[in-house]
Structure formats: structure tokens, C-alpha cells
Design a protein around this motif. Structure first.
Motif, PDB file in Angstrom:
ATOM      1  N   TYR A 105      78.673 106.539  -0.366  1.00 43.61           N
ATOM      2  CA  TYR A 105      77.690 107.231  -1.203  1.00 43.61           C
ATOM      3  C   TYR A 105      76.925 108.205  -0.328  1.00 43.61           C
ATOM      4  CZ  TYR A 105      73.333 108.286  -3.596  1.00 43.61           C
ATOM      5  OH  TYR A 105      72.265 108.949  -4.142  1.00 43.61           O
ATOM      6  N   GLN A 106      76.850 109.454  -0.779  1.00 46.63           N
ATOM      7  CA  GLN A 106      76.086 110.463  -0.063  1.00 46.63           C
ATOM      8  C   GLN A 106      75.642 111.513  -1.054  1.00 46.63           C
ATOM      9  OE1 GLN A 106      78.166 112.811   2.896  1.00 46.63           O
ATOM     10  NE2 GLN A 106      76.303 113.083   4.088  1.00 46.63           N
ATOM     11  N   LEU A 107      74.340 111.773  -1.125  1.00 45.29           N
ATOM     12  CA  LEU A 107      73.836 112.793  -2.033  1.00 45.29           C
ATOM     13  C   LEU A 107      74.499 114.119  -1.695  1.00 45.29           C
ATOM     14  CD1 LEU A 107      71.863 113.138  -4.381  1.00 45.29           C
ATOM     15  CD2 LEU A 107      70.124 113.799  -2.718  1.00 45.29           C
ATOM     16  N   CYS A 108      75.150 114.711  -2.680  1.00 44.56           N
ATOM     17  CA  CYS A 108      75.991 115.879  -2.434  1.00 44.56           C
ATOM     18  C   CYS A 108      75.190 117.068  -1.931  1.00 44.56           C
ATOM     19  CB  CYS A 108      76.719 116.243  -3.722  1.00 44.56           C
ATOM     20  SG  CYS A 108      77.873 117.588  -3.535  1.00 44.56           S
ATOM     21  N   ASP A 109      74.116 117.397  -2.623  1.00 45.82           N
ATOM     22  CA  ASP A 109      73.308 118.548  -2.248  1.00 45.82           C
ATOM     23  C   ASP A 109      71.906 118.066  -1.925  1.00 45.82           C
ATOM     24  OD1 ASP A 109      71.968 120.887  -1.908  1.00 45.82           O
ATOM     25  OD2 ASP A 109      72.728 121.865  -3.710  1.00 45.82           O
ATOM     26  N   PRO A 110      71.498 118.076  -0.652  1.00 45.19           N
ATOM     27  CA  PRO A 110      70.160 117.575  -0.286  1.00 45.19           C
ATOM     28  C   PRO A 110      69.031 118.320  -0.993  1.00 45.19           C
ATOM     29  CG  PRO A 110      71.532 117.846   1.672  1.00 45.19           C
ATOM     30  CD  PRO A 110      72.268 118.472   0.532  1.00 45.19           C
ATOM     31  N   GLU A 111      69.275 119.556  -1.428  1.00 44.86           N
ATOM     32  CA  GLU A 111      68.236 120.310  -2.105  1.00 44.86           C
ATOM     33  C   GLU A 111      67.935 119.751  -3.500  1.00 44.86           C
ATOM     34  OE1 GLU A 111      69.224 124.400  -2.218  1.00 44.86           O
ATOM     35  OE2 GLU A 111      69.199 124.659  -0.029  1.00 44.86           O
ATOM     36  N   GLU A 112      68.801 118.877  -4.011  1.00 46.87           N
ATOM     37  CA  GLU A 112      68.605 118.328  -5.344  1.00 46.87           C
ATOM     38  C   GLU A 112      68.151 116.872  -5.296  1.00 46.87           C
ATOM     39  OE1 GLU A 112      72.283 119.219  -7.191  1.00 46.87           O
ATOM     40  OE2 GLU A 112      71.743 121.305  -7.560  1.00 46.87           O
ATOM     41  N   MET A 113      67.460 116.496  -4.234  1.00 46.17           N
ATOM     42  CA  MET A 113      66.966 115.128  -4.140  1.00 46.17           C
ATOM     43  C   MET A 113      65.771 114.896  -5.067  1.00 46.17           C
ATOM     44  SD  MET A 113      65.126 115.310  -0.388  1.00 46.17           S
ATOM     45  CE  MET A 113      64.447 113.664  -0.518  1.00 46.17           C
ATOM     46  N   ILE A 114      65.154 115.966  -5.564  1.00 43.72           N
ATOM     47  CA  ILE A 114      64.073 115.839  -6.538  1.00 43.72           C
ATOM     48  C   ILE A 114      64.650 116.135  -7.914  1.00 43.72           C
ATOM     49  CG2 ILE A 114      61.838 116.705  -7.297  1.00 43.72           C
ATOM     50  CD1 ILE A 114      61.176 117.371  -4.446  1.00 43.72           C
ATOM     51  N   PRO A 174      52.860 114.894 -12.898  1.00 46.13           N
ATOM     52  CA  PRO A 174      53.626 113.651 -12.710  1.00 46.13           C
ATOM     53  C   PRO A 174      54.229 113.562 -11.315  1.00 46.13           C
ATOM     54  CG  PRO A 174      54.844 115.200 -14.072  1.00 46.13           C
ATOM     55  CD  PRO A 174      53.476 115.779 -13.885  1.00 46.13           C
ATOM     56  N   LYS A 175      54.340 112.365 -10.845  1.00 42.31           N
ATOM     57  CA  LYS A 175      54.925 112.129  -9.531  1.00 42.31           C
ATOM     58  C   LYS A 175      56.412 112.468  -9.574  1.00 42.31           C
ATOM     59  CE  LYS A 175      55.268 108.586  -5.931  1.00 42.31           C
ATOM     60  NZ  LYS A 175      54.978 107.170  -5.592  1.00 42.31           N
ATOM     61  N   PRO A 176      56.915 113.265  -8.643  1.00 44.92           N
ATOM     62  CA  PRO A 176      58.331 113.652  -8.700  1.00 44.92           C
ATOM     63  C   PRO A 176      59.256 112.454  -8.478  1.00 44.92           C
ATOM     64  CG  PRO A 176      57.349 114.354  -6.625  1.00 44.92           C
ATOM     65  CD  PRO A 176      56.214 113.859  -7.487  1.00 44.92           C
ATOM     66  N   ILE A 177      60.409 112.509  -9.132  1.00 43.13           N
ATOM     67  CA  ILE A 177      61.432 111.475  -8.964  1.00 43.13           C
ATOM     68  C   ILE A 177      62.304 111.852  -7.770  1.00 43.13           C
ATOM     69  CG2 ILE A 177      63.396 110.321 -10.014  1.00 43.13           C
ATOM     70  CD1 ILE A 177      60.697 109.603 -11.253  1.00 43.13           C
ATOM     71  N   ILE A 178      62.278 111.030  -6.745  1.00 38.81           N
ATOM     72  CA  ILE A 178      63.079 111.278  -5.544  1.00 38.81           C
ATOM     73  C   ILE A 178      64.375 110.478  -5.644  1.00 38.81           C
ATOM     74  CG2 ILE A 178      63.150 111.240  -3.031  1.00 38.81           C
ATOM     75  CD1 ILE A 178      61.013 113.084  -4.198  1.00 38.81           C
ATOM     76  N   ILE A 179      65.488 111.178  -5.670  1.00 36.36           N
ATOM     77  CA  ILE A 179      66.790 110.521  -5.747  1.00 36.36           C
ATOM     78  C   ILE A 179      67.129 109.910  -4.391  1.00 36.36           C
ATOM     79  CG2 ILE A 179      69.241 110.875  -6.181  1.00 36.36           C
ATOM     80  CD1 ILE A 179      67.480 111.116  -8.659  1.00 36.36           C
ATOM     81  N   PHE A 180      67.671 108.710  -4.412  1.00 33.23           N
ATOM     82  CA  PHE A 180      68.055 108.027  -3.171  1.00 33.23           C
ATOM     83  C   PHE A 180      69.027 108.918  -2.398  1.00 33.23           C
ATOM     84  CE2 PHE A 180      70.490 105.119  -0.531  1.00 33.23           C
ATOM     85  CZ  PHE A 180      69.508 104.299  -0.014  1.00 33.23           C
ATOM     86  N   ASN A 181      68.715 109.189  -1.138  1.00 33.43           N
ATOM     87  CA  ASN A 181      69.517 110.158  -0.374  1.00 33.43           C
ATOM     88  C   ASN A 181      69.966 109.641   0.981  1.00 33.43           C
ATOM     89  OD1 ASN A 181      67.133 111.052   1.535  1.00 33.43           O
ATOM     90  ND2 ASN A 181      66.325 111.176  -0.546  1.00 33.43           N
ATOM     91  N   GLU A 182      69.939 108.341   1.174  1.00 36.90           N
ATOM     92  CA  GLU A 182      70.436 107.773   2.436  1.00 36.90           C
ATOM     93  C   GLU A 182      71.934 107.498   2.317  1.00 36.90           C
ATOM     94  OE1 GLU A 182      70.077 103.571   4.887  1.00 36.90           O
ATOM     95  OE2 GLU A 182      68.463 104.194   3.548  1.00 36.90           O
ATOM     96  N   PRO A 183      72.763 107.927   3.265  1.00 38.32           N
ATOM     97  CA  PRO A 183      74.198 107.628   3.181  1.00 38.32           C
ATOM     98  C   PRO A 183      74.454 106.128   3.218  1.00 38.32           C
ATOM     99  CG  PRO A 183      73.760 109.350   4.800  1.00 38.32           C
ATOM    100  CD  PRO A 183      72.426 108.768   4.427  1.00 38.32           C
ATOM    101  N   LEU A 184      75.378 105.678   2.382  1.00 41.57           N
ATOM    102  CA  LEU A 184      75.778 104.271   2.325  1.00 41.57           C
ATOM    103  C   LEU A 184      77.293 104.185   2.473  1.00 41.57           C
ATOM    104  CD1 LEU A 184      73.663 103.089  -0.757  1.00 41.57           C
ATOM    105  CD2 LEU A 184      73.102 102.748   1.665  1.00 41.57           C
ATOM    106  N   VAL A 185      77.755 103.212   3.241  1.00 48.18           N
ATOM    107  CA  VAL A 185      79.194 103.027   3.471  1.00 48.18           C
ATOM    108  C   VAL A 185      79.515 101.549   3.337  1.00 48.18           C
ATOM    109  CG1 VAL A 185      81.122 103.427   5.036  1.00 48.18           C
ATOM    110  CG2 VAL A 185      79.152 104.964   5.092  1.00 48.18           C
ATOM    111  N   SER A 186      80.568 101.217   2.610  1.00 49.45           N
ATOM    112  CA  SER A 186      80.957  99.824   2.420  1.00 49.45           C
ATOM    113  C   SER A 186      81.852  99.354   3.557  1.00 49.45           C
ATOM    114  CB  SER A 186      81.690  99.665   1.087  1.00 49.45           C
ATOM    115  OG  SER A 186      82.998 100.229   1.180  1.00 49.45           O
ATOM    116  N   GLU A 187      82.165  98.082   3.524  1.00 51.83           N
ATOM    117  CA  GLU A 187      83.143  97.526   4.464  1.00 51.83           C
ATOM    118  C   GLU A 187      84.556  97.944   4.049  1.00 51.83           C
ATOM    119  OE1 GLU A 187      82.341  95.889   7.121  1.00 51.83           O
ATOM    120  OE2 GLU A 187      80.189  95.708   6.706  1.00 51.83           O
TER     121      GLU A 187
END
Length: 237
Positions: A157-166, A218-231
Motif C-alpha cells: 500500500y502506498q498513496l499514489c499521489d502525495p499531493e492528494e493526502m488531503i 472543518p478539520k481536513p481529512i488526512i488520508i493515511f500515507n505511510e507505505p505498508l508492505v505485507s509478508e
């Protein structure tokens, strides 16, 4: 997302997935579940519409947000890597034509999990299944294997475009020709009333404009943007 952003996003996921690993300090984790009846699960077959499930677990004390994957904001955020004969192959979703975009997201509260079902088959299989009413674009990047070879797979999992984290509200229609998409507005069409000169209502005297009260932003919604990798997990291709 502009066409240039889409291309950059695709190239980023294709070329940049080998540089990071699972953060051991993260309390948000990802795993890949492939239901099977034998010792090793199968992938890239015609057997099921959804043959793999990506599970994101929120073991933190905070609420996190993840884009839905039916729009471009989340469509490319999940990808796979297949390890086969000492090589690693990035497996990503094939590009597609987008009719409209909407930055909708899932809310994952503490101790909750989020499941993304996927049909992990290559594009040739996906095209063959169109007659069965399955209109997935499939995935690209599968290694060319011998029949029924074993390999290993993991999900990323990796947020595709960091500019769209909000996340911003609203539906964005892409500028394609009218016959290339169907636009369902779901009640957004306002009917306009036309009057003749005789029927036209008399205008009332203008009333003083009252100042609009300032509402708290309103408080902005921050999309989870930390890379995640499974086993890594063994599969049969």
C-alpha cells in the motif's frame, strides 16, 4: 487527477516499490489473504471473481482514512510484488479510462480492519472474462512462468499521489466527449422556471444584506500515507 499526474503515478508505482519495507514501529499493518483448499493457494486463474483479499488493520489509538479504490484516488494505491526465479516483478493495475472522480474514503477507527477484495489476474485473463460480465482491467507485470510454477507474492500500500493526502469533497468530471461517459447527477439538476412578461412576478424592494456568520473551518481529512508492505506468501501461478 490530471493525465500527467496519472502517468507519473503509474511510473512511480512501477519503478519505486522496491525501495521500502514494512515499518516495524507502525501500528497499522497490511496482510494478504488468499482463500484456498490446498497447501498452496492459486493465483491468476478463472476460478473466482475475488481471489485475494488485502486486509489493513488499525491497531493504533487513532482513526485513519483510506481512499476507496473505485475512483482514481485509491485505484492505484494497492499493488503487488511477485518473486519468481530470483527476480521481483511489480504487479500494478492496468491504466483505464476514467469517467469521473470522487475522493471518497473509508474511515477505519482504532482496532478496526479494512478489507479490499481483488481479482488478481493478468490483463489477458481479464479480457477473456468480459463475456461473463466481469469488466476488470486486470493487472500488468506478471512474470512469464511455466505451467503451475510456484512463486511468492506480497501486497504493497502506498498513496499514489502525495499531493492528494488531503481529501476534498466533490465529484470531478473528466473532459471527455459526451458519448464517452454517462453522467448521473443524482438530483443535482435544478429545474429553471421561465416566465412571460405578463406572468413575471414583480420584484420586491431589495432588503439589506445580512452578514454571513463565519463558521468554523472543518478539520481536513488526512488520508493515511505511510507505505505498508505485507509478508511474502507462496502461491501457484
Amino acid at each position: 487527477m490530471s493525465p500527467l499526474k496519472k502517468i507519473c503515478c503509474f511510473l512511480l508505482m512501477l519503478n519505486g516499490q522496491l525501495t521500502f519495507g514494512q515499518n516495524p514501529n507502525s501500528k497499522v499493518s497490511i496482510e494478504l489473504s488468499i482463500p484456498h483448499s490446498g497447501e498452496i493457494p492459486w493465483l491468476n486463474t478463472y476460478s473466482d471473481k475475488n481471489n485475494a483479499y488485502v486486509i489493513i488493520r488499525n491497531n493504533s489509538d487513532s482513526t485513519h482514512y483510506f481512499y476507496e479504490d473505485r475512483y482514481i484516488y485509491g485505484y492505484y494505491n494497492i499493488s503487488f510484488e511477485i518473486k519468481y526465479k530470483d527476480s521481483i516483478y511489480p504487479v500494478t493495475r492496468a491504466p483505464k479510462l476514467w469517467w469521473r472522480n470522487h475522493p471518497s474514503y473509508h474511515i477505519v477507527k482504532p482496532k478496526e480492519s479494512l478489507v479490499f477484495p481483488h481479482m488478481v489476474i493478468d490483463t489477458s485473463f481479464a479480457n477473456a472474462l468480459r463475456g461473463d460480465g466481469i469488466f476488470e482491467n486486470g493487472w500488468i507485470g506478471f512474470p512469464v512462468t511455466s505451467k503451475w510454477d510456484t512463486a511468492e507474492i506480497r501486497v504493497i500500500y502506498q498513496l499514489c499521489d502525495p499531493e492528494e493526502m488531503i481529501a476534498e469533497d466533490g465529484i470531478r468530471l473528466l473532459n471527455y466527449k459526451r458519448d464517452e461517459y454517462v453522467n448521473y447527477l443524482d438530483g443535482d439538476i435544478e429545474s429553471e422556471i421561465f416566465y412571460t412578461e405578463k406572468e413575471k412576478p414583480k420584484q420586491k424592494a431589495a432588503e439589506p444584506i445580512k452578514p454571513t456568520p463565519k463558521l468554523p473551518r472543518p478539520k481536513p481529512i488526512i488520508i493515511f500515507n505511510e507505505p505498508l508492505v505485507s509478508e511474502w506468501q507462496k502461491v501457484i501461478l
